[in-house]
Design an enzyme around this catalytic site. Structure first.
Site, PDB file in Angstrom:
ATOM      1  N   LYS A  54       0.835  -1.204   0.000  1.00 53.17           N
ATOM      2  CA  LYS A  54       0.000   0.000   0.000  1.00 53.17           C
ATOM      3  C   LYS A  54       0.867   1.250   0.000  1.00 53.17           C
ATOM      4  O   LYS A  54       0.596   2.212  -0.725  1.00 53.17           O
ATOM      5  CB  LYS A  54      -0.954  -0.014   1.205  1.00 53.17           C
ATOM      6  CG  LYS A  54      -2.090  -1.001   1.035  1.00 53.17           C
ATOM      7  CD  LYS A  54      -2.860  -1.283   2.314  1.00 53.17           C
ATOM      8  CE  LYS A  54      -3.889  -2.389   2.052  1.00 53.17           C
ATOM      9  NZ  LYS A  54      -4.538  -2.885   3.263  1.00 53.17           N
ATOM     10  N   GLN A  98      -4.430  -1.457   9.496  1.00 56.40           N
ATOM     11  CA  GLN A  98      -4.408  -2.808   8.937  1.00 56.40           C
ATOM     12  C   GLN A  98      -5.003  -3.802   9.937  1.00 56.40           C
ATOM     13  O   GLN A  98      -4.575  -3.856  11.088  1.00 56.40           O
ATOM     14  CB  GLN A  98      -2.955  -3.188   8.588  1.00 56.40           C
ATOM     15  CG  GLN A  98      -2.808  -4.512   7.876  1.00 56.40           C
ATOM     16  CD  GLN A  98      -3.442  -4.515   6.491  1.00 56.40           C
ATOM     17  OE1 GLN A  98      -3.294  -3.573   5.719  1.00 56.40           O
ATOM     18  NE2 GLN A  98      -4.165  -5.573   6.160  1.00 56.40           N
ATOM     19  N   ASP A 121     -11.155   3.201   4.119  1.00 57.71           N
ATOM     20  CA  ASP A 121     -11.520   1.786   4.050  1.00 57.71           C
ATOM     21  C   ASP A 121     -13.036   1.606   4.082  1.00 57.71           C
ATOM     22  O   ASP A 121     -13.536   0.517   3.797  1.00 57.71           O
ATOM     23  CB  ASP A 121     -10.926   1.041   5.257  1.00 57.71           C
ATOM     24  CG  ASP A 121      -9.821   0.076   4.875  1.00 57.71           C
ATOM     25  OD1 ASP A 121      -9.685  -0.224   3.666  1.00 57.71           O
ATOM     26  OD2 ASP A 121      -9.107  -0.381   5.782  1.00 57.71           O
TER      27      ASP A 121
END
Ligand code: NAD
Length: 298
Positions: A54, A98, A121
């Site tokens: 990422k 994460q 997200d």
């Protein structure tokens, strides 16, 4: 019949290229780069690989990447303090924590602490609610990537019978909401669904997000269905594949004989997730700066 292969890798490369162009335009207009902060707690090797990928993709798109790696022993209070700092930082447009987090940290509390306008997200309850009522917000990256592939393959989804297999908050449920918002007729199937093959056989569109290798068989599909396989499963090592082959939730070879189009694993849905993350981050940056993105290519 052999299905067309839906090339998610190529689509994702195109999206990343368009994000890169728009990110450069943003930097020129705003006088700063769009920024994504990625937080990794602990040393889970798979998570470390995702975080590195990422960060790299963020830089390649011409955006600023802020990586925060915290030891596994980090307390929930310390993590929440970092999130508060990132929420207040004007250089940070998107925050990604994460998952999974180490035991002892409440994931829901952490997600709830992220400012919804930086929740790229799309996991915050505010954004989940916006999606449910059809308001603009951030949509989880993997299902949004699946929708993009479906619209690219099929155009208008109105009136299509869609069956989503899996009801997780990060894939199945938001996928169903997106399909509903696109006017498909949507069924969500799950581990307690009775006669799953019969349910799947109704579908013009099948999205499989189960996490069970090759569970969906070719003879479950209606001829001409479009199949999106979200599953990523690693099989046991063999002589031919010492690391173990990666397969989806759909028995690919069988399905390719029946479906009109199908995503491969790897190279289908997988590459879309990061590309959409970059897209969401850039959208957040434009909103924060009060600027209008030119065109609607993203
Ligand atoms: P999850 O474990 O949270 O959810 C799985 C869902 O499948 C559950 O809702 C469950 O009801 C359903 N299910 C389980 N067994 C079933 C059965 N026998 N029949 C029907 N339904 C059944 O998983 P998730 O996070 O939604 O992920 C699903 C898969 O997608 C995993 O393989 C994961 O690795 C993959 N994934 C890929 C990406 C990506 O490509 N970037 C992103 C997220 C998840």
């Amino acid at each position: 019949m052999s299905a067309a292969v839906i090339d998610g890798k190529a689509f994702a490369a195109g999206l990343r290229q368009r994000v890169g162009v728009a990110a450069a335009a943003f930097a020129a207009q705003a006088g700063r780069k769009a920024g994504l902060a990625v937080v990794l707690v602990g040393e889970d090797p798979a998570s470390a690989v995702y975080v590195r990928a990422k960060g790299k993709a963020t830089l390649e798109a011409g955006m600023a990447s802020f990586e925060h790696r915290l030891p596994a022993a980090t307390s929930e209070a310390e993590l929440l303090a970092l999130i508060a700092q990132l929420n207040a930082d004007p250089a940070v447009d998107g925050i990604l924590v994460q998952l999974p987090l180490p035991a002892g940290i409440d994931e829901q509390a952490v997600i709830a602490a992220i400012a919804p306008d930086k929740d790229v997200d799309g996991f915050h309850i505010d954004n989940a609610g916006r999606l449910a009522v059809g308001q603009e917000g951030f949509v989880p990256c993997t299902p949004l990537g699946c929708l993009m592939l479906l619209q690219d393959a099929l155009g208008d989804l109105s009136g299509k019978e869609a069956v989503v297999i899996g009801r997780s908050n990060i894939v199945g449920k938001p996928m169903a909401q997106l399909l509903l918002n696109a006017n498909a007729t949507v069924t969500i199937a799950h581990s307690r669904t009775a006669d799953l093959p019969a349910v799947v056989r109704r579908a013009d569109i099948v999205v499989a997000a189960v996490g069970r290798p090759e569970m969906i068989r070719g003879d479950w599909l209606k001829p001409g269905a479009v199949v999106i396989d979200v599953g990523i499963n690693r099989l046991a090592p063999t002589d031919d594949a010492p690391k173990g082959r990666l397969v989806g939730d759909v028995a690919y070879d069988e399905a390719a004989g029946v479906a009109a189009a199908i995503t491969p694993v790897p190279g289908g849905v997988g590459p879309m997730t990061i590309a959409v993350l970059l897209r969401n981050t850039l959208v957040a940056a434009y909103r924060h700066a009060g600027l209008q993105m030119e065109g609607d290519a993203l």
